[in-house]
Scaffold this active site. Structure first.
Site, PDB file in Angstrom:
ATOM      1  N   GLU A   3      37.662 -19.490  -4.129  1.00 22.40           N
ATOM      2  CA  GLU A   3      38.284 -18.539  -5.046  1.00 22.40           C
ATOM      3  C   GLU A   3      37.587 -18.521  -6.391  1.00 22.40           C
ATOM      4  O   GLU A   3      37.407 -17.487  -7.006  1.00 22.40           O
ATOM      5  CB  GLU A   3      39.754 -18.916  -5.250  1.00 22.40           C
ATOM      6  CG  GLU A   3      40.631 -18.486  -4.109  1.00 22.40           C
ATOM      7  CD  GLU A   3      40.795 -16.982  -4.060  1.00 22.40           C
ATOM      8  OE1 GLU A   3      41.245 -16.409  -5.060  1.00 22.40           O
ATOM      9  OE2 GLU A   3      40.458 -16.373  -3.036  1.00 22.40           O
TER      10      GLU A   3
ATOM     11  N   PRO B 106      37.891 -10.096  -7.645  1.00 23.82           N
ATOM     12  CA  PRO B 106      38.018 -10.604  -9.018  1.00 23.82           C
ATOM     13  C   PRO B 106      36.659 -10.986  -9.616  1.00 23.82           C
ATOM     14  O   PRO B 106      35.829 -11.576  -8.927  1.00 23.82           O
ATOM     15  CB  PRO B 106      38.895 -11.846  -8.864  1.00 23.82           C
ATOM     16  CG  PRO B 106      39.656 -11.601  -7.605  1.00 23.82           C
ATOM     17  CD  PRO B 106      38.745 -10.818  -6.710  1.00 23.82           C
ATOM     18  N   GLY B 108      33.982 -13.061 -11.316  1.00 28.22           N
ATOM     19  CA  GLY B 108      33.814 -14.508 -11.360  1.00 28.22           C
ATOM     20  C   GLY B 108      34.124 -15.172 -10.057  1.00 28.22           C
ATOM     21  O   GLY B 108      34.061 -16.385  -9.916  1.00 28.22           O
ATOM     22  N   CYS B 109      34.475 -14.379  -9.038  1.00 26.97           N
ATOM     23  CA  CYS B 109      34.802 -14.900  -7.727  1.00 26.97           C
ATOM     24  C   CYS B 109      33.566 -14.771  -6.862  1.00 26.97           C
ATOM     25  O   CYS B 109      33.053 -13.676  -6.708  1.00 26.97           O
ATOM     26  CB  CYS B 109      35.945 -14.058  -7.149  1.00 26.97           C
ATOM     27  SG  CYS B 109      36.716 -14.762  -5.727  1.00 26.97           S
ATOM     28  N   VAL B 110      33.046 -15.895  -6.330  1.00 27.45           N
ATOM     29  CA  VAL B 110      31.796 -15.806  -5.561  1.00 27.45           C
ATOM     30  C   VAL B 110      32.064 -15.826  -4.059  1.00 27.45           C
ATOM     31  O   VAL B 110      33.171 -16.130  -3.643  1.00 27.45           O
ATOM     32  CB  VAL B 110      30.829 -16.961  -5.926  1.00 27.45           C
ATOM     33  CG1 VAL B 110      30.269 -16.744  -7.302  1.00 27.45           C
ATOM     34  CG2 VAL B 110      31.505 -18.305  -5.804  1.00 27.45           C
TER      35      VAL B 110
END
Lengths: 130, 110, 100
Positions: A3, B106, B108-110
């Site tokens: 996440e 989102p 910044g979500c990898v």
């Protein structure tokens, strides 16, 4: 796929300041820096964001760029508090030179004179300016 | 992989997020949820609707940490925690719930 | 801290903003089109000369050479560095702030 990215920063907290100097929409700088700010929030660093020169226009109220086919990203600055990014500074000289006042902004900011912003910049470990 | 809902084809990116967020409907959400093997209950819809409200206000999909904090403020600690959200959306609340809510992944979500 | 300025002072305000916000004693390096700020006898010369009294001011030699600017036309208080000097400055000053 996690996440949120997990990096071992060994508990080191550095001072990062993102410095916005460009007007929105005309170039990609403003949006790129905003995305960098959001990503950096995951790393639990000491983040601050400054607006000076034409960067003060990024947070002016009332943006509506949909006729340009672009997204209005100014509301996102109001989300930064939820990301624990509370230190937003506007340089007083830049604000006043552009006929703006503290009530013109979409988000609560601290208006600081250049001399004070200069000291805040000098304290940083990393500066990302655009 | 596009979804077909009520005879309409809805385009997505390669990870299954909607290309055009404005096309979202509850029926499309149900189709995405079915493709994700998520059985939508009232609790699932509450999270999905909360994410849509968040997006409308801030124009971003929140990071998971921010989502849990905002959920806690609105619905209390029993819903504003990772376990509750992961029980509802096993592949990650921000990722899976955002997809069902028709939001982008989102930042910044990898 | 090392501040770099890469825009011509005749076209953009990057140099003005840098001079307004760079703390006294910090270093300023003029690069790319920023090197025009190092010229003697221009409308910008006085402010750069004043900055050189309170800051270390440098200009990148390869960018001068590329633009046909002779060393003799550079403001006295401004030091010319090569790429190695740029790296040394960045290391010595720790933090770099790029005025774009």
């Amino acid at each position: 796929m996690s996440e949120e990215p997990v990096f071992d920063t060994q508990g080191v907290v550095r001072k990062f300041m993102f410095v916005n100097r460009k007007a929105p929409y005309g170039t990609i700088y403003a949006l790129e820096i905003l995305e960098s700010v959001l990503i950096s929030a995951a790393f639990e660093q000491d983040i601050s964001v400054a607006f000076l020169d034409d960067g003060v226009f990024q947070i002016k109220k009332g943006h509506d760029p949909k006729d340009l086919g672009m997204k209005n990203f100014s509301p996102t600055y109001r989300a930064l508090g939820g990301y624990d990014i509370e230190k937003l500074y506007v340089e007083k000289e830049s604000m006043e030179a552009r006929g703006l006042g503290p009530d013109d902004f979409v988000v609560k900011v601290q208006v600081v004179p250049a001399a004070e912003l200069s000291k805040l910049m000098a304290e940083q470990d990393v500066l990302i300016t655009g | 992989m596009p979804y077909t809902v009520n005879g309409n084809t809805i385009e997505t990116d390669e990870e299954g997020y909607l290309m055009d967020l404005s096309l979202w409907t509850q029926d499309i959400a149900a189709a995405i949820a079915a493709a994700e093997n998520v059985d939508m209950t009232d609790e699932h819809w509450q999270v999905v609707n909360f994410l849509r409200e968040y997006y409308n206000e801030y124009q971003i999909a929140p990071a998971i940490r921010v989502l849990t904090k905002a959920m806690k403020e609105k619905f209390g600690a029993e819903k504003g925690n990772n376990k509750y959200l992961y029980d509802l959306f096993p592949y990650g609340p921000a990722k899976q719930a955002c997809k069902i809510a028709g939001l982008p992944k989102p930042t910044g979500c990898v | 801290m090392l501040h770099t300025v890469n825009k011509s002072p005749f076209e953009r305000n990057a140099l003005d903003s840098c001079l307004r916000l760079a703390a006294p004693g910090s270093a300023i390096l003029l690069i790319e089109d920023g090197v025009y700020a190092a010229l003697k006898g221009t409308a910008q010369t006085a402010k750069v000369e004043a900055a050189a009294e309170t800051h270390e001011v440098y200009v990148l030699g390869p960018d001068l050479k590329a633009r046909g600017i002779e060393e003799s036309r550079i403001i006295g208080g401004v030091k010319i560095v090569d790429y190695g000097g740029f790296v040394d400055l960045a290391v010595a000053k720790g933090t770099v702030n790029s005025w774009l």
